[in-house]
Structures are given as structure tokens and as C-alpha cells.
Design a protein around this motif. Structure first.
Motif, short mmCIF file in Angstrom:
data_model
loop_
_atom_site.label_atom_id
_atom_site.label_comp_id
_atom_site.label_asym_id
_atom_site.label_seq_id
_atom_site.Cartn_x
_atom_site.Cartn_y
_atom_site.Cartn_z
N ASP A 199 0.85 -1.19 0.00
CA ASP A 199 0.00 0.00 0.00
C ASP A 199 0.89 1.24 0.00
O ASP A 199 2.12 1.15 0.02
N PHE A 200 0.29 2.41 -0.02
CA PHE A 200 1.06 3.64 -0.13
C PHE A 200 2.00 3.84 1.05
O PHE A 200 3.12 4.35 0.89
N ASP A 201 1.57 3.45 2.25
CA ASP A 201 2.45 3.60 3.41
C ASP A 201 3.63 2.64 3.34
O ASP A 201 4.73 2.96 3.82
N ASP A 202 3.44 1.47 2.72
CA ASP A 202 4.55 0.53 2.55
C ASP A 202 5.65 1.11 1.67
O ASP A 202 6.83 0.78 1.82
N LEU A 203 5.27 1.95 0.72
CA LEU A 203 6.27 2.53 -0.18
C LEU A 203 7.34 3.27 0.61
O LEU A 203 8.54 3.15 0.32
N LEU A 204 6.91 4.07 1.60
CA LEU A 204 7.87 4.83 2.40
C LEU A 204 8.78 3.88 3.18
O LEU A 204 10.01 4.06 3.22
N MET A 205 8.17 2.87 3.82
CA MET A 205 8.94 1.96 4.66
C MET A 205 9.95 1.16 3.83
O MET A 205 11.13 1.06 4.19
N HIS A 206 9.50 0.60 2.71
CA HIS A 206 10.39 -0.24 1.90
C HIS A 206 11.52 0.57 1.27
O HIS A 206 12.66 0.09 1.20
N MET A 207 11.22 1.79 0.83
CA MET A 207 12.29 2.60 0.24
C MET A 207 13.31 2.98 1.30
O MET A 207 14.52 2.96 1.05
N ALA A 208 12.84 3.33 2.50
CA ALA A 208 13.78 3.65 3.59
C ALA A 208 14.64 2.44 3.92
O ALA A 208 15.86 2.56 4.12
N GLU A 209 14.04 1.26 3.97
CA GLU A 209 14.79 0.05 4.30
C GLU A 209 15.85 -0.26 3.24
O GLU A 209 16.97 -0.67 3.57
N LEU A 210 15.51 -0.08 1.96
CA LEU A 210 16.49 -0.35 0.90
C LEU A 210 17.71 0.54 1.06
O LEU A 210 18.86 0.08 0.92
N ILE A 211 17.49 1.82 1.35
CA ILE A 211 18.63 2.74 1.50
C ILE A 211 19.41 2.42 2.77
O ILE A 211 20.65 2.44 2.79
N GLU A 212 18.69 2.09 3.86
CA GLU A 212 19.36 1.82 5.13
C GLU A 212 20.15 0.52 5.10
O GLU A 212 21.21 0.41 5.75
N GLU A 213 19.68 -0.48 4.35
CA GLU A 213 20.27 -1.82 4.44
C GLU A 213 21.13 -2.21 3.25
O GLU A 213 21.85 -3.22 3.33
N VAL A 214 21.05 -1.48 2.16
CA VAL A 214 21.84 -1.83 0.97
C VAL A 214 22.77 -0.66 0.65
O VAL A 214 22.35 0.33 0.01
N PRO A 215 24.03 -0.71 1.06
CA PRO A 215 24.94 0.42 0.86
C PRO A 215 25.06 0.87 -0.59
O PRO A 215 25.17 2.08 -0.86
N ALA A 216 25.01 -0.06 -1.54
CA ALA A 216 25.16 0.33 -2.94
C ALA A 216 24.00 1.21 -3.40
O ALA A 216 24.19 2.17 -4.16
N ILE A 217 22.78 0.89 -2.94
CA ILE A 217 21.62 1.71 -3.30
C ILE A 217 21.71 3.07 -2.63
O ILE A 217 21.43 4.11 -3.24
N ALA A 218 22.14 3.09 -1.36
CA ALA A 218 22.30 4.37 -0.66
C ALA A 218 23.30 5.25 -1.38
O ALA A 218 23.05 6.45 -1.59
N GLU A 219 24.40 4.68 -1.81
CA GLU A 219 25.43 5.47 -2.49
C GLU A 219 24.91 5.99 -3.82
O GLU A 219 25.12 7.17 -4.17
N GLU A 220 24.21 5.15 -4.58
CA GLU A 220 23.71 5.58 -5.88
C GLU A 220 22.65 6.67 -5.73
O GLU A 220 22.65 7.66 -6.48
N PHE A 221 21.74 6.49 -4.75
CA PHE A 221 20.69 7.49 -4.56
C PHE A 221 21.29 8.82 -4.14
O PHE A 221 20.93 9.88 -4.68
N ARG A 222 22.19 8.80 -3.18
CA ARG A 222 22.75 10.06 -2.66
C ARG A 222 23.69 10.73 -3.65
O ARG A 222 23.92 11.94 -3.56
N ASP A 223 24.22 9.95 -4.57
CA ASP A 223 25.01 10.56 -5.63
C ASP A 223 24.10 11.27 -6.63
O ASP A 223 24.48 12.29 -7.20
N ARG A 224 22.89 10.73 -6.82
CA ARG A 224 21.94 11.34 -7.75
C ARG A 224 21.31 12.59 -7.15
O ARG A 224 21.22 13.63 -7.80
N TYR A 225 20.84 12.48 -5.91
CA TYR A 225 20.18 13.62 -5.26
C TYR A 225 21.07 14.15 -4.13
O TYR A 225 21.39 13.43 -3.19
N ARG A 226 21.42 15.42 -4.24
CA ARG A 226 22.34 16.02 -3.27
C ARG A 226 21.71 17.15 -2.45
O ARG A 226 22.29 17.59 -1.47
N CYS A 227 20.57 17.62 -2.89
CA CYS A 227 19.94 18.77 -2.21
C CYS A 227 18.46 18.45 -2.03
O CYS A 227 17.78 18.08 -2.99
N PHE A 228 17.96 18.62 -0.80
CA PHE A 228 16.58 18.25 -0.49
C PHE A 228 15.84 19.45 0.10
O PHE A 228 16.39 20.22 0.91
#
Length: 704
Positions: A199-228
Motif C-alpha cells: 500500500d502507499f504507506d509501505d512505499l515509504l517503509m520499503h524505500m527507507a529500508e532499501l537505503i538503510e540496508e543496501v549500501p550500494a543503493i544508498a550510495e547511488e541514490f545520494r550521488d543522484r540527489y544532493r539537495c533536499f
């Protein structure tokens, strides 16, 4: 200085300019209502991009509604950075951003394992409610759905939900452990099929978990987005804050904007502590306060400051004090009415005067605490011929619970032999008996003796109670007493509704009005039990203070004209036990001392306010005076007005009270106005009714 940079800085006040020019890093913009927050954050983004501090496609701006995200994109496009050569700035809701990112990264972690966004969350929750043996009524299912959403926004699981719900005093339709069982069944249902459902609330949780638990995804995401950039940060939930912190990581290139005075979604999981504690999390943050209000006149701003300034606790300390920057305008009008019909009629008359004076109806709004309060203003606007549209809700008689209720009421009198039905109920002429029959018939739909628990169940209860109140009013004022006439009056009121007018006056709840503004705003029903609402009073100080902020939001929607009103009773002749909202105490005139005129507390309208005797007859109930104490009233004129009203109502095919209420007729009999100007000053006689019926009424007065 480049042309694009001049565009980004053009026309800013000193505080806005400071926010736009703040260096990269943590920035907190505390922006009051009407202070140009969207203008400021979009200019800041444009400044960072056009000066080379960050590429456009490295910026992610998030907010809470699709409408707000669309507004950000439109403003950025106007500044030339939504389609910049380096890539467009992304402006999305939290859920839209999470969905886009999760769709991209999911295969990296889960391979070919499929997932699908849940279509029809209500059906899934309904199935779960039935599975655990709970009441499967629509209202109950919606309440359980709301609780599941709150739990997931608050990072709670089925195992941790019940304890927190009880601790926080959540308004639940059933005991917390039962809701937890339905929550568990719902979560199990989503993974029981061949495709995992999110559901829509799961989207937030699963995306946060992917970044928190998979260093390669965290690095790729933070390299793409630098300003929030985060808009309306006071509305962030724990789930959204978790995702934001996962996005940002150890960096601090984050700009947030918000207003603690507009924190009105705590019931849905919003946690203003993230805004209040931003400077503690980032000690080097630049904090800018925007307090110059360009939306509202100084008179409106002063009233808003008085309402919010009388609050208590941390919000008062952290809140903003606005400065009205527009030219002076009319003073806000605070008005008390004897009953809800008189209030609605007067408000509709004032709206008609504004429209006839040239104000576009789409620049006018009527706001109220709950949707059940819309019926009387809908009817009053219909009477004066002003179109309207409802935002965030349906017309009163279009609501499912009211449609079901009208069917039940119709069956009371529509038997296979209508004449026989009429005979069966011919003895029911007393309004008390009629109301009792209708109330008992509606009990199975949720009209219990006491207000129920659960948001949806209470909303249905409020609507049903409003319908019964309307029936009581019709039964009391209808010239042909009886159940059949009362039901006919309800049918006439329902059938008189006009189709929504997209260019008409906006009718909305305070919550639905957040983020919007109009030239003229009428705040309806601002009395104790409505604002603050009764269940907030029971919940305690924090809930009451949120109700104060809700009124503040309503007040700050007005650019120029502001009217705040309340009524002393639900219906004409009813007990005048209501008092104006406590939030108006700082801005209302002090009550008149006893013996010097109008009393500060109105008497029981069932008894004479002169001698205390029980009142009989419609005129004396309307006036609140017995025959001995009302010798100055022209009783003959009152009866002639009643006869004229009956004839007029029959001619136009509408209930008598829609022409004028007994209270209005009694005022005419007391004041005996001799011209249109004095007649128009009587409560319940707006411009439309003055034009429609004024000559007839004045003719009757002159007859002596």
C-alpha cells in the motif's frame, strides 16, 4: 549578475531574501500564513541551480499533496529550472517520490520477485475486518483503515499498535487489541497471493529500508540527489521523517519550511517535533522567520494573532506573530445568532450582498468544523440563488448515510397503501412524538443515544443527528402538523438542492481549506462543542490546542472580509445553552454586566426571560417572552405574517420556514419596520429575501 539570478531575487523582502541566499546546508524557514513560503523556497531552489551550487536534477523537493507538488513545479518552470539544461528539478509528494525510486531499485534487491501497488485498500481492510469477526459496517471499516494508516505512519506494527493506541488515547471504534487483530489480518492478506501487495504507506517503509540496508543503493541514490527541500514540514510523520533521513544520510544539504501554528494533522500521525527540533538536530542551521503577511488585511491578521497568541505550551513559544502588509480593510465581524437557521440565513444574505456588490462567488468561502454542518448553509444559499460547490465532501443529502436515512424515513409513510399509512400516523402531531419515531427508525444506521467512538462512526452520527434536528424544526414550524408533513418537508429540502457550481461559493471544512485563500471567508458554528469539538474537550489540553490552531487556519484563509459566527441553540425555540468558542475570548467584547442590557448568558428559551414562566405558542417561544411580558409586541401582526407565510410557501411549493422563521417574524412584529432599510436590519432578512418579500411584509406592517 545573470538575468536568471535577478529573476530569483526580484521582489523579495529582507527575510525572504535571507532565506533564498542562505548557503547550502541546513536551513529552516519558519513561514507564517500568507508570508510567501512557496515563493521563497522555489526562489531558493532557482538561486542554487542558476548560480551553480547544484544541478537541477540533483534537487528533490517534496511536499504532502499532489496539488502542492504541482504548484511547486509550476513555479519552478516559471523560474526556468523545471526544465533546466542540467535536468529538471524533481518536485513530488513523499509517496510519489518513494514509488518512483522503489520501482527503479526493487529489481536490484529482489530480482524477479514481483510486487504491485494495492488497488482497493478499503476492500482489503473490509475482508480483514470480516476475517477477525468485527462489525463490517462501512463506518467501522473506514475507522479501522484510518487506524492502520496512522499506525504505519507512526512506524507501528500489529504487535506494537495496541499499546501505543491506548497510551495516546486514540478515538477507536472497537478496543485496540481488536484493531490490532484486523491490522495483522490485513498485513497477512497482502502477502498471501502470488504477488506481494504494497500500500502507499509501505512505499515509504520499503524505500527507507532499501537505503538503510543496501549500501550500494544508498550510495547511488545520494550521488543522484544532493539537495533536499521539504515543504509543510510541520506535517511530517515518523515514516516520512525516516525516509527523509535515509535520503539525506550524513549530509546536511536540507531546507525545510513550515509553520507550527498550522499543525492540524496530529490525529493522522503528523509530528511537529521534527520542525520544532530542527535547530537541535542541526546546530549550525540557518533559521529564518517569515512573518510579513501579504495575504490578509491588518484587521484579519490582528484577529489571527490574538487567537493563536492566547494558546499555551511549546507552540506559543515557537509560533510566529504575523505583520499585516496589505492596506487596511473592514473589521472582522463576530456575530451571535439565536439558532442555526438564523445564522445560515444571515450568512447567506451577507454573501448575496457581496456578490451583488461585484465580488465573484468563487472568491467567497464558508468554513465549518464538520461536514454535517453544511446542510443549513446549503439550504440558505439555495434560497438566495447563490451557487456553491463543496470541497472535500458531498452535499448533505448526497452523503451515503443520509441517503440511507431518507429511505428509512420514506418507508415510515410510504406503505403499499399510502392513505392507510397516513391514517396510521394521523395521531402523530406532537413534534416530540414525531422526532421520537424518526430517531428510533434511524437507530440501526448508527444514531445511538450517545455520541459513538471512532471518527467515521461519529461523522455518520453527526449527520444523522443533524437530519433529526432538521426534522424537529420542520415538525415545529410546519403549518400542517404531523409526520406526513414533516417527511414531505424533508423531501422538499432534499429536492431543492441545486447542482454544484464550480464558480460558486466554496463550502468546506477547516481541514479541507488548509492551503487555500479567498477574498471573503465566513466561519460558521464557532461555539463550544463544535470548535473545540466535543471529543477534543474530552481528550485534554493538547487536543484543545490543536482545535485553536484549526481556527487560526480558518481565520488566515481570508484576504479581506472575515465573518465569525455562532448560534445559541440548534433550532428556533430550542434551549439557548451554547456559548461562543473559548478561542474567541481574546477578541470578543466583554459581556454586558447584569442589569445594563443584554445578559452575558441567554436564558432558557423554553421559559420567559422576563418572569420565567413556561412559554407556549410559536411567537412567544421565538421571542422568549410570555404574553404578560411582551405587551409591546403586535400579536395580530405576527399572526397576519404567519398566514401570509403559509400562503407564500404553498404558492412556491416550499416549506414555510424557508420563507421566514418564526424568530424573524417575531422580530418584525416587535420592531414594526416602516421601510426597506430598517426591515433589512432584522436577522434572517438578507438582500435576496428583502427583494423577494420586502414589499409584502411592509404592506402587512402598515395595515396596523
Amino acid at each position: 549578475m545573470s538575468e536568471s539570478r535577478e529573476t530569483a531575487l526580484d521582489g523579495l523582502d529582507p527575510q525572504q531574501r535571507r532565506a533564498v541566499l542562505a548557503p547550502r546546508g541546513p536551513v529552516c524557514i519558519l513561514a507564517g500564513a500568507g508570508t510567501g513560503k512557496t515563493r521563497t523556497i522555489t526562489r531558493r531552489i532557482a538561486h542554487l541551480v542558476t548560480t551553480g551550487h547544484v544541478r537541477g536534477d540533483q534537487v528533490l523537493a517534496v511536499t504532502f499533496t499532489a496539488r502542492a507538488a504541482g504548484e511547486l513545479r509550476m513555479r519552478l518552470a516559471g523560474l526556468g529550472v523545471a526544465d533546466a539544461g542540467t535536468g529538471p528539478v524533481q518536485a513530488r509528494t513523499f509517496h510519489s517520490a518513494a514509488l518512483r525510486n522503489l520501482s527503479f531499485f526493487w529489481p536490484r534487491v529482489y530480482g524477479e520477485e514481483p510486487w504491485q501497488l494495492l488497488d482497493g485498500q478499503f476492500r482489503a481492510v473490509a475482508q480483514s475486518v470480516r476475517r477477525v469477526g468485527l462489525d463490517p459496517s462501512t463506518e467501522n471499516i473506514r475507522d479501522v483503515l484510518t487506524e492502520i494508516g496512522w499506525a504505519k505512519s507512526s512506524l507501528l506494527t500489529p504487535d506494537t499498535y495496541a499499546e501505543q493506541a491506548v497510551k495516546l488515547g486514540r478515538d477507536l471504534p472497537v478496543p485496540a487489541p481488536e484493531v490490532a487483530r484486523a491490522f495483522r489480518a490485513y498485513e497477512d492478506l497482502k502477502v498471501s497471493g502470488p504477488v506481494r501487495m504494497l500500500d502507499f504507506d509501505d512505499l515509504l517503509m520499503h524505500m527507507a529500508e532499501l537505503i538503510e540496508e543496501v549500501p550500494a543503493i544508498a550510495e547511488e541514490f545520494r550521488d543522484r540527489y544532493r539537495c533536499f527541500v521539504v515543504d509543510e514540514f510541520q506535517d511530517a510523520t515518523p515514516a516520512q521523517q525516516r525516509l527523509l533521513m535515509a535520503w539525506v544520510g550524513k549530509r546536511d544539504d536540507l531546507t525545510v519550511v513550515g509553520d507550527v501554528n498550522q499543525t492540524i494533522y496530529s490525529f493522522a500521525g503528523a509530528d511537529p517535533d521534527y520542525l520544532l527540533g530542527f535547530a537541535d538536530r542541526y546546530p549550525d542551521a540557518t533559521v529564518v522567520r517569515l512573518e510579513s503577511d501579504y495575504r490578509s488585511t491588518p484587521q484579519v491578521v490582528d484577529l489571527a494573532n490574538a487567537v493563536i497568541g492566547a494558546g499555551a505550551g511549546r507552540f506559543r513559544t515557537a509560533g510566529l506573530t504575523l505583520r499585516g502588509m496589505r492596506p487596511p480593510g473592514p473589521d472582522p465581524v463576530l456575530t451571535e445568532y439565536p439558532d442555526e437557521d438564523a445564522e445560515a440565513v444571515a450568512v447567506a444574505g451577507a454573501i448575496a450582498d457581496l456578490v451583488h456588490g461585484g465580488l465573484d462567488p468563487s472568491e467567497i468561502a464558508v468554513l465549518y468544523r464538520i461536514n454535517a454542518q453544511s446542510e443549513r448553509i446549503e439550504a440558505a444559499l439555495d434560497e438566495v440563488g447563490i451557487g456553491y460547490r463543496l470541497k472535500g465532501g458531498e452535499g448533505f443529502f448526497d452523503r451515503p448515510v443520509i441517503r440511507r436515512a431518507m429511505s428509512v424515513i420514506d418507508r415510515l409513510v410510504d406503505g403499499s397503501d399510502e392513505e392507510a399509512a397516513g391514517e396510521a400516523y394521523s395521531a402523530l402531531t406532537d413534534p416530540t412524538d414525531i422526532v421520537k419515531v424518526i430517531r428510533e427508525a434511524l437507530a440501526p444506521l448508527g444514531l445511538t443515544a450517545a455520541e459513538p467512538s471512532g471518527t467515521q462512526a461519529r461523522e455518520a452520527w453527526d449527520s444523522l443527528a443533524a437530519l433529526v434536528g432538521l426534522a424537529e424544526e420542520i415538525a415545529t414550524t410546519e403549518t400542517r402538523p404531523g409526520l406526513l408533513a414533516t417527511v414531505a418537508g424533508l423531501r422538499a429540502r432534499a429536492s431543492a438542492r441545486h447542482a454544484p457550481d464550480e464558480r460558486g461559493v466554496t463550502l468546506a471544512s477547516f481541514h479541507a481549506a488548509k492551503g487555500l485563500e479567498w477574498d471573503a471567508v465566513f466561519l460558521l458554528g464557532v461555539h463550544e462543542g463544535s470548535l473545540p469539538i466535543s471529543h477534543a474537550i474530552k481528550s485534554g489540553p493538547d487536543a484543545i490546542e490543536e482545535e485553536r490552531r484549526l481556527l487560526y487556519v480558518g481565520v488566515t484563509r481570508a484576504r479581506e472580509h472575515l465573518s465569525v459566527s455562532w448560534s445559541r441553540s440548534r433550532r428556533a425555540g430550542g434551549r439557548a445553552t451554547r456559548r461562543p468558542s473559548r478561542f474567541l475570548d481574546p477578541v470578543r467584547p466583554a459581556p454586558t454586566p447584569a442589569g445594563s442590557g443584554r445578559a452575558s448568558e441567554a436564558p432558557d428559551k423554553g421559559r420567559c426571560r422576563g418572569c420565567g414562566e413556561r412559554l407556549t405558542g410559536p411567537m412567544h417561544r421565538a421571542l422568549g417572552l410570555c404574553p404578560e411580558c411582551s405587551v409591546e409586541i403586535d400579536t395580530g401582526l405576527f399572526e397576519r405574517l404567519r398566514d401570509w407565510r403559509k400562503e407564500t410557501a404553498e404558492r412556491i411549493g416550499k416549506p414555510a420556514y424557508t420563507v421566514f422563521t418564526n424568530d424573524t417574524l417575531a422580530q418584525v412584529a416587535r420592531e414594526r419596520p416602516t421601510d426597506s432599510r430598517s426591515l433589512g436590519k432584522i436577522g434572517g432578512i438578507g438582500a435576496h429575501k428583502l427583494s423577494e418579500y420586502g414589499d409584502d411584509v411592509l404592506r402587512l406592517v402598515r395595515q396596523g
